[in-house]
Write a protein that holds these residues in place. Structure first.
Motif, PDB file in Angstrom:
ATOM      1  N   THR A  31      21.949 -38.774  -6.977  1.00  0.00           N
ATOM      2  CA  THR A  31      23.386 -39.063  -6.942  1.00  0.00           C
ATOM      3  C   THR A  31      23.698 -40.451  -7.495  1.00  0.00           C
ATOM      4  O   THR A  31      24.856 -40.786  -7.654  1.00  0.00           O
ATOM      5  CB  THR A  31      23.901 -39.008  -5.490  1.00  0.00           C
ATOM      6  OG1 THR A  31      23.164 -39.944  -4.710  1.00  0.00           O
ATOM      7  CG2 THR A  31      23.728 -37.624  -4.916  1.00  0.00           C
ATOM      8  N   ARG A  32      22.656 -41.245  -7.723  1.00  0.00           N
ATOM      9  CA  ARG A  32      22.919 -42.555  -8.331  1.00  0.00           C
ATOM     10  C   ARG A  32      22.494 -42.558  -9.796  1.00  0.00           C
ATOM     11  O   ARG A  32      22.134 -43.577 -10.370  1.00  0.00           O
ATOM     12  CB  ARG A  32      22.257 -43.679  -7.543  1.00  0.00           C
ATOM     13  CG  ARG A  32      22.820 -43.747  -6.125  1.00  0.00           C
ATOM     14  CD  ARG A  32      22.958 -45.145  -5.604  1.00  0.00           C
ATOM     15  NE  ARG A  32      24.021 -45.870  -6.266  1.00  0.00           N
ATOM     16  CZ  ARG A  32      23.836 -46.815  -7.187  1.00  0.00           C
ATOM     17  NH1 ARG A  32      22.621 -47.136  -7.573  1.00  0.00           N
ATOM     18  NH2 ARG A  32      24.846 -47.437  -7.721  1.00  0.00           N
ATOM     19  N   GLN A  33      22.523 -41.407 -10.382  1.00  0.00           N
ATOM     20  CA  GLN A  33      22.282 -41.243 -11.822  1.00  0.00           C
ATOM     21  C   GLN A  33      20.867 -41.669 -12.217  1.00  0.00           C
ATOM     22  O   GLN A  33      20.630 -42.055 -13.351  1.00  0.00           O
ATOM     23  CB  GLN A  33      23.327 -42.015 -12.644  1.00  0.00           C
ATOM     24  CG  GLN A  33      24.752 -41.591 -12.310  1.00  0.00           C
ATOM     25  CD  GLN A  33      25.805 -42.282 -13.143  1.00  0.00           C
ATOM     26  OE1 GLN A  33      25.836 -43.504 -13.256  1.00  0.00           O
ATOM     27  NE2 GLN A  33      26.676 -41.500 -13.761  1.00  0.00           N
ATOM     28  N   ALA A  52      29.565 -49.647  -8.835  1.00  0.00           N
ATOM     29  CA  ALA A  52      29.999 -48.537  -9.683  1.00  0.00           C
ATOM     30  C   ALA A  52      31.253 -48.960 -10.435  1.00  0.00           C
ATOM     31  O   ALA A  52      32.022 -49.800  -9.956  1.00  0.00           O
ATOM     32  CB  ALA A  52      30.272 -47.294  -8.844  1.00  0.00           C
ATOM     33  N   LYS A 112      25.116 -51.810  -4.332  1.00  0.00           N
ATOM     34  CA  LYS A 112      25.404 -50.837  -5.390  1.00  0.00           C
ATOM     35  C   LYS A 112      26.770 -51.110  -6.018  1.00  0.00           C
ATOM     36  O   LYS A 112      27.749 -51.308  -5.307  1.00  0.00           O
ATOM     37  CB  LYS A 112      25.373 -49.424  -4.805  1.00  0.00           C
ATOM     38  CG  LYS A 112      24.001 -49.067  -4.230  1.00  0.00           C
ATOM     39  CD  LYS A 112      24.038 -47.742  -3.483  1.00  0.00           C
ATOM     40  CE  LYS A 112      22.655 -47.398  -2.957  1.00  0.00           C
ATOM     41  NZ  LYS A 112      22.673 -46.138  -2.180  1.00  0.00           N
ATOM     42  N   GLY A 121      23.709 -43.885 -16.118  1.00  0.00           N
ATOM     43  CA  GLY A 121      23.533 -42.445 -16.317  1.00  0.00           C
ATOM     44  C   GLY A 121      23.399 -42.003 -17.755  1.00  0.00           C
ATOM     45  O   GLY A 121      23.445 -40.801 -18.037  1.00  0.00           O
ATOM     46  N   HIS A 177      31.176 -47.580  -2.971  1.00  0.00           N
ATOM     47  CA  HIS A 177      30.102 -48.473  -3.377  1.00  0.00           C
ATOM     48  C   HIS A 177      30.353 -49.870  -2.794  1.00  0.00           C
ATOM     49  O   HIS A 177      31.473 -50.187  -2.393  1.00  0.00           O
ATOM     50  CB  HIS A 177      30.001 -48.545  -4.905  1.00  0.00           C
ATOM     51  CG  HIS A 177      29.345 -47.343  -5.505  1.00  0.00           C
ATOM     52  ND1 HIS A 177      29.969 -46.116  -5.561  1.00  0.00           N
ATOM     53  CD2 HIS A 177      28.108 -47.166  -6.019  1.00  0.00           C
ATOM     54  CE1 HIS A 177      29.147 -45.245  -6.121  1.00  0.00           C
ATOM     55  NE2 HIS A 177      28.001 -45.847  -6.409  1.00  0.00           N
ATOM     56  N   GLN A 182      24.617 -34.943  -9.619  1.00  0.00           N
ATOM     57  CA  GLN A 182      23.273 -34.422  -9.878  1.00  0.00           C
ATOM     58  C   GLN A 182      23.250 -33.325 -10.941  1.00  0.00           C
ATOM     59  O   GLN A 182      22.431 -32.412 -10.875  1.00  0.00           O
ATOM     60  CB  GLN A 182      22.628 -33.896  -8.588  1.00  0.00           C
ATOM     61  CG  GLN A 182      22.457 -34.971  -7.536  1.00  0.00           C
ATOM     62  CD  GLN A 182      21.799 -34.433  -6.284  1.00  0.00           C
ATOM     63  OE1 GLN A 182      22.471 -33.815  -5.469  1.00  0.00           O
ATOM     64  NE2 GLN A 182      20.516 -34.643  -6.140  1.00  0.00           N
ATOM     65  N   ALA A 234      33.318 -41.561 -10.334  1.00  0.00           N
ATOM     66  CA  ALA A 234      32.113 -42.340 -10.042  1.00  0.00           C
ATOM     67  C   ALA A 234      32.072 -42.803  -8.584  1.00  0.00           C
ATOM     68  O   ALA A 234      31.204 -43.572  -8.202  1.00  0.00           O
ATOM     69  CB  ALA A 234      32.034 -43.552 -10.967  1.00  0.00           C
ATOM     70  N   SER A 247      25.077 -37.041 -14.055  1.00  0.00           N
ATOM     71  CA  SER A 247      26.286 -37.255 -13.266  1.00  0.00           C
ATOM     72  C   SER A 247      25.900 -37.599 -11.835  1.00  0.00           C
ATOM     73  O   SER A 247      24.809 -37.274 -11.383  1.00  0.00           O
ATOM     74  CB  SER A 247      27.171 -36.009 -13.268  1.00  0.00           C
ATOM     75  OG  SER A 247      26.689 -35.076 -12.319  1.00  0.00           O
ATOM     76  N   HIS A 248      26.825 -38.257 -11.135  1.00  0.00           N
ATOM     77  CA  HIS A 248      26.484 -38.623  -9.748  1.00  0.00           C
ATOM     78  C   HIS A 248      26.482 -37.384  -8.861  1.00  0.00           C
ATOM     79  O   HIS A 248      26.085 -37.442  -7.715  1.00  0.00           O
ATOM     80  CB  HIS A 248      27.410 -39.727  -9.238  1.00  0.00           C
ATOM     81  CG  HIS A 248      28.656 -39.259  -8.559  1.00  0.00           C
ATOM     82  ND1 HIS A 248      28.725 -39.055  -7.205  1.00  0.00           N
ATOM     83  CD2 HIS A 248      29.877 -38.936  -9.058  1.00  0.00           C
ATOM     84  CE1 HIS A 248      29.938 -38.633  -6.893  1.00  0.00           C
ATOM     85  NE2 HIS A 248      30.648 -38.559  -7.992  1.00  0.00           N
ATOM     86  N   THR A 276      26.317 -47.650 -11.764  1.00  0.00           N
ATOM     87  CA  THR A 276      26.670 -46.261 -12.104  1.00  0.00           C
ATOM     88  C   THR A 276      28.100 -46.181 -12.620  1.00  0.00           C
ATOM     89  O   THR A 276      28.917 -47.077 -12.372  1.00  0.00           O
ATOM     90  CB  THR A 276      26.531 -45.344 -10.874  1.00  0.00           C
ATOM     91  OG1 THR A 276      27.295 -45.896  -9.798  1.00  0.00           O
ATOM     92  CG2 THR A 276      25.074 -45.241 -10.452  1.00  0.00           C
TER      93      THR A 276
END
Lengths: 551, 426
Positions: A87-89, A169, A167, A61, A183, A376, A178, A373-374, A127
């Motif tokens: 949402t995943r930066q 994080a 994924k 991000g 994740h 958005q 986060a 940011s996750h 992330t």
């Protein structure tokens, strides 16, 4: 910020050239869509409802002002003048043409960016906390380790055709911003008995149609062993994760079906063979990467700020400061979140002009640095408190000064049926209607922190499972219906929301949310008790009854 | 570039031939010159290939190539008893000139000659039978000791030879190699001149294709070279080049069962396990892992080279201690999206230290090959045509640099910083 050296440049350039060749082969008909699909997906290119969509990685991000400006340029030149922060930066461009994609990738490579592994069944963008390296509550800055994981996972030859996407994080703060427990692997800074900092590893979290909270597989993995440990998990997953059903292919299902202990035994056996090997991270390398993330040269600035005075002078500014600033570890500084959730807007969207303004403001007030940011939004991580007023003025001029961070209108919503080929129902119009319904700042303040999250289908890109109030679009007999969930939480106190009852029509949703909010306001023990805290105390029952009546 | 004993030179030759029963060699060598074809043949059949030469008008060319590769290669000369004296002289002088050390004269069985050609005029009454006892029979006997043989035949010589490929598979499972298949008269002349090769003494007298004195005549200007053979008879071949159907052996299929290894497509000596195969007797066969486990004791007693086929769900751990028994491990990729084989390959090569051939079979596309190579896979059985073309062009799809250490032999580049490796060299 991490800067590419020659090696990274060479890597991205080669990869871009490779994809250019693949696009040419696709255009020439040498590759059919079945063969092209996994290749384009590994370069972030989706085929959506109306057009291709390019998802660009923003590693953990973190963005520079220069990069943000280039994103604006791409939006303007190759798209319809805007981009969508996810949402995943990451950022998504919704209207690129296939033949332009190699050129876009060149533009990105010029500012040390790419779209590698933003989709496909591989290890996705790592992330982290949008306030990483700035937050007052942070134990350790997670970005150096995130960067090392990014490097390790980039075009990893063993893990490019996993059963499903993967994924990771990471957070260095005890307050998880986060959503690491949602994740496939979630890393939280932890300390061992000697007080050394390492990583608590959670595995098997996720949302989608089978939401699961990540389970603690190892409470402390030292920095040096982290990559060997991650590779061990990935190998177990690659070998044993289900491939017969894509809906049961995530590692969360493997952990669920085999049991955490069985998975841990396998991972530990792999780890035994791998630890101390070539993946051992030398302290010198950690130090070398960490040097890229040294804090900026903070100035000695005034720290006092009389919010009461400001509130009388300019309520909008006071609200902005109250909601959108976050405590910084450096006295006199704050991290500022710029809301991409204006009243009536599509969550996460930013126009090329707004991106340019954000780049300028970052340069002026945040050492040229931005974060996605996750949730958005865009974060300016290092803003001197004495600059807040000027920053706010700049944001007002660009229509970016919505002071609603953490409030009921700071919603997450997926693109929904308006863009997405998977969606059953629209999400953005629902979010827009809700943001109008709760537009009054005074009402937002009265309600306090409340996270609404909206997904247009069961794949849960809008994270409805972890919304304090979650809204899930489903399709029943050709009509769009919305299920309401309650009690979800993405933080360290992770929980998954429960469905309150039968689906509602789009028109009924805002009223239903109002009902839940009113129920909370009546039932809360004090104005300090948040919605989620009240729900934890009261359970579903009063909310269910308010919404559907007693049976 | 030589294969490490792909056919097991130590085996009885019939085994090698059987292994070669699935070989497909043509197509890949269309672009290759005669020397390359000859070298390939010698590499593939080490100690198991013979050159058959008539020491005729054109024979110096191929024998010169043989001498430059290995002057000790066996050269079989059919001493029919009917040759020109000049030819017998030429055998001596040319062998000496080229330094050939292993020229063998094959003579007809005296019993046959006594029985079928007591007066030495069989050539006149029944030339086919004459050729049979003086050429075909002695050659068949001699070739029983070899898996393949090299001829000097050329497409341009006769209409029947117009389809001659570089490699033929004969019905008795021998490989017949024709390095000069695509050569014409002027190629021959140029080569002879370039290497200053001694001419057959009769060439200057107008003989262009020289066999037995009884059946060879001078060729007129504009006639086919071989038109001087069996002149006036409906016969153009002596019989040694007939396959069972009395035709030149069929060309080998091009696409199937060719394996890309060491930067090029090569003949594949391996076959798949088939229903009914015997665990104690199969050779050059990739045995599926579950089959191996079921008959492990028997397979371990099997003295022949064996391979192992590992499917995505197979537990490679269960054969970790037996891997050294295999010459080749084939990793199946039934669909390119199934990435389990990558983990298998790394376990096989990195953890269990397997050093033999590791091959990918199944849905292999160019875009996966660089990943497979990094995971330790060294050979690829490829069906996808564009992928084959890319590989043949040497386009392996490698990225020049990598960000994580994988495999045994990736070399750190430049900065030697943690994790970084140069791409595998092509």
């Amino acid at each position: 910020m991490y800067r590419y050296d020659e090696f990274d440049h060479g890597f991205v350039k080669a990869r871009t050239e490779e994809f250019r060749d693949q696009v040419e082969r696709r255009v020439a008909g040498q590759l059919n869509e079945d063969q092209f699909r996994p290749l384009r997906l590994m370069n972030g290119l989706y085929l959506q409802l109306h057009a291709y969509m390019l998802r660009v990685a923003i590693p953990y991000g973190t963005l520079s002002a220069t990069q943000m400006r280039r994103l604006a340029h791409i939006a303007r030149t190759y798209d319809r003048g805007y981009g969508h922060f996810t949402t995943r930066q990451n950022i998504q461009f919704n209207w690129p043409r296939l033949k332009d994609v190699p050129a876009i990738l060149d533009e990105l490579a010029g500012v040390e960016m790419h779209a590698i592994q933003t989709s496909g069944n591989c290890i996705r963008n790592v992330t982290t906390d949008a306030f990483a390296g700035a937050a007052a509550d942070e134990v350790i800055d997670p970005r150096p380790v995130a960067e090392i994981i990014r490097q390790w996972s980039s075009v990893h030859p063993e893990f490019t055709y996993l059963p499903r996407k993967f994924k990771i994080a990471i957070t260095g703060a005890p307050n998880d911003r986060a959503a690491v427990k949602f994740h496939d692997i979630g890393l939280m800074a932890s300390a061992n008995a000697q007080g050394e900092i390492g990583w608590a590893v959670h595995v098997g979290g996720g949302m989608g149609r089978t939401p699961m909270i990540g389970k603690l597989i190892n409470g402390f993995v030292p920095h040096a062993d982290l990559l060997a440990y991650l590779e061990s998990i990935l190998r177990v997953y690659n070998r044993y994760g289900r491939r017969d059903n894509k809906y049961k292919a995530r590692v969360k299902i493997l952990v669920h079906e085999e049991g955490l202990d069985a998975i841990r035994d396998q991972v530990e056996a792999e780890f035994e063979a791998a630890r101390g090997g070539v993946l051992t991270l030398p302290q010198t390398e950690l130090d070398r990467i960490a040097a890229y993330f040294v804090p900026p040269e903070f100035a000695e600035v005034a720290t006092e700020f009389d919010l009461e005075v400001e509130r009388r002078r300019d309520p909008a500014f006071a609200r902005f400061v109250e909601n959108n600033s976050f405590p910084h570890r450096q006295p006199g500084y704050a991290s500022v979140t710029v809301s991409l959730k204006p009243v009536g807007g599509a969550p996460g969207d930013a126009s090329a002009e707004q991106m340019d303004v954000l780049a300028d403001l970052a340069k002026k007030y945040s050492f040229g640095e931005l974060r996605v940011s996750h949730e958005q939004n865009i974060v300016l991580p290092h803003v001197a408190i004495s600059d807040l007023r000027d920053l706010h003025a700049g944001l007002v001029a660009a229509g970016l000064a919505t002071g609603n961070i953490g409030s009921i209108t700071d919603m997450i919503a997926c693109p929904g049926l308006d863009y997405c080929a998977l969606a059953n129902a629209r999400s953005i119009p629902v979010a827009q209607e809700l943001s109008r319904r709760f537009a009054d700042p005074a009402r937002q303040k009265q309600i306090g922190p409340l996270k609404i999250k909206i997904s247009g289908c069961i794949n849960a890109c809008g994270h409805h499972h972890v919304g304090h109030i979650g809204i899930l679009g489903v399709e029943k007999k050709g009509t769009e219906l919305y299920q309401i969930t309650i009690g979800g939480d993405a933080t360290e106190q992770a929980s998954i929301g429960t469905i309150l009852g039968p689906g509602l029509s789009a028109e009924q949703v805002p009223g239903a949310v109002e009902t839940l909010v009113d129920t909370y306001l009546l039932a809360r023990a004090s104005p300090e008790e948040s919605f989620i805290a009240a729900h934890r105390r009261l359970g579903d029952a009063p909310f269910k009854e308010a919404l559907y009546g007693s049976r | 570039m030589a294969l490490a004993d792909p056919l097991g030179a130590g085996l009885p030759q019939s085994d090698r031939l059987r292994a070669f029963g699935i070989v497909a060699l043509n197509g890949m060598f269309d672009e290759m010159d005669a020397n390359g074809v000859l070298r390939q043949a010698v590499e593939l059949l080490p100690g198991d290939i013979a050159i058959v030469s008539s020491f005729g008008a054109d024979s110096a060319v191929i024998l010169h190539m043989v001498a430059s590769i290995d002057p000790g290669l066996p050269v079989l000369f059919l001493e029919t008893g009917k040759h020109f004296a000049e030819t017998l002289d030429y055998v001596e002088t040319l062998s000496r000139h080229l330094g050939l050390t292993n020229v063998r004269a094959l003579r007809p069985d005296p019993e046959d000659v006594r029985r079928f050609d007591p007066n030495g005029d069989l050539w006149e009454t029944d030339p086919d039978s004459c050729c049979h006892i003086r050429k075909t029979e002695p050659l068949d006997l001699a070739l029983a000791g070899f898996g393949g043989w090299v001829t000097g035949r050329k497409r341009f010589q006769t209409a029947d030879r117009g389809v001659l490929p570089h490699f033929e598979l004969t019905s008795d499972d021998r490989i017949k190699v024709n390095p000069l298949a695509y050569w014409n008269d002027s190629d021959i002349a140029a080569y002879r001149k370039a290497h200053d090769l001694p001419e057959h003494p009769l060439y200057a007298e107008g003989f262009r294709s020289i066999g037995c004195a009884s059946c060879t005549s001078v060729v007129a200007e504009g006639e086919d070279a071989r038109s001087g053979r069996w002149r006036g008879r409906n016969k153009t071949e002596c019989g040694i080049h007939f396959d069972v159907n009395a035709r030149i052996a069929r060309p080998l299929p091009v696409a199937e069962a060719t394996v890309f290894s060491n930067g090029r497509f090569i003949a594949d000596p391996w076959r798949d396990w088939a229903e009914g195969d015997a665990a104690d007797g199969v050779r050059y066969t990739h045995v599926p892992l579950p089959v191996f486990l079921e008959h492990r004791e028997t397979f371990l007693k099997n003295p022949h080279p064996l391979g192992l086929l590992v499917a995505p769900g197979d537990a490679i751990e269960s054969v970790a201690g037996d891997l050294g028994r295999f010459a080749s491990v084939a990793i199946a990729f039934p669909a390119f999206t199934d990435g389990r084989g990558y983990s298998t390959a790394r376990l096989v090569t990195e953890r269990y230290g397997f050093v033999g051939e590791v091959r990918a079979v199944g849905d292999v596309l160019i875009d996966q090959i660089r990943l497979m190579r990094r995971c330790g896979i060294t050979a690829f059985v490829v069906a996808h045509e564009p992928t084959r073309a890319a590989l043949a062009d040497g386009r392996l799809g490698d990225l020049p640099v990598y960000l994580q250490p994988v495999g045994r032999d990736e070399v750190p580049v430049g900065s030697r910083r943690f994790l970084r490796r140069a791409g595998p060299s092509a």
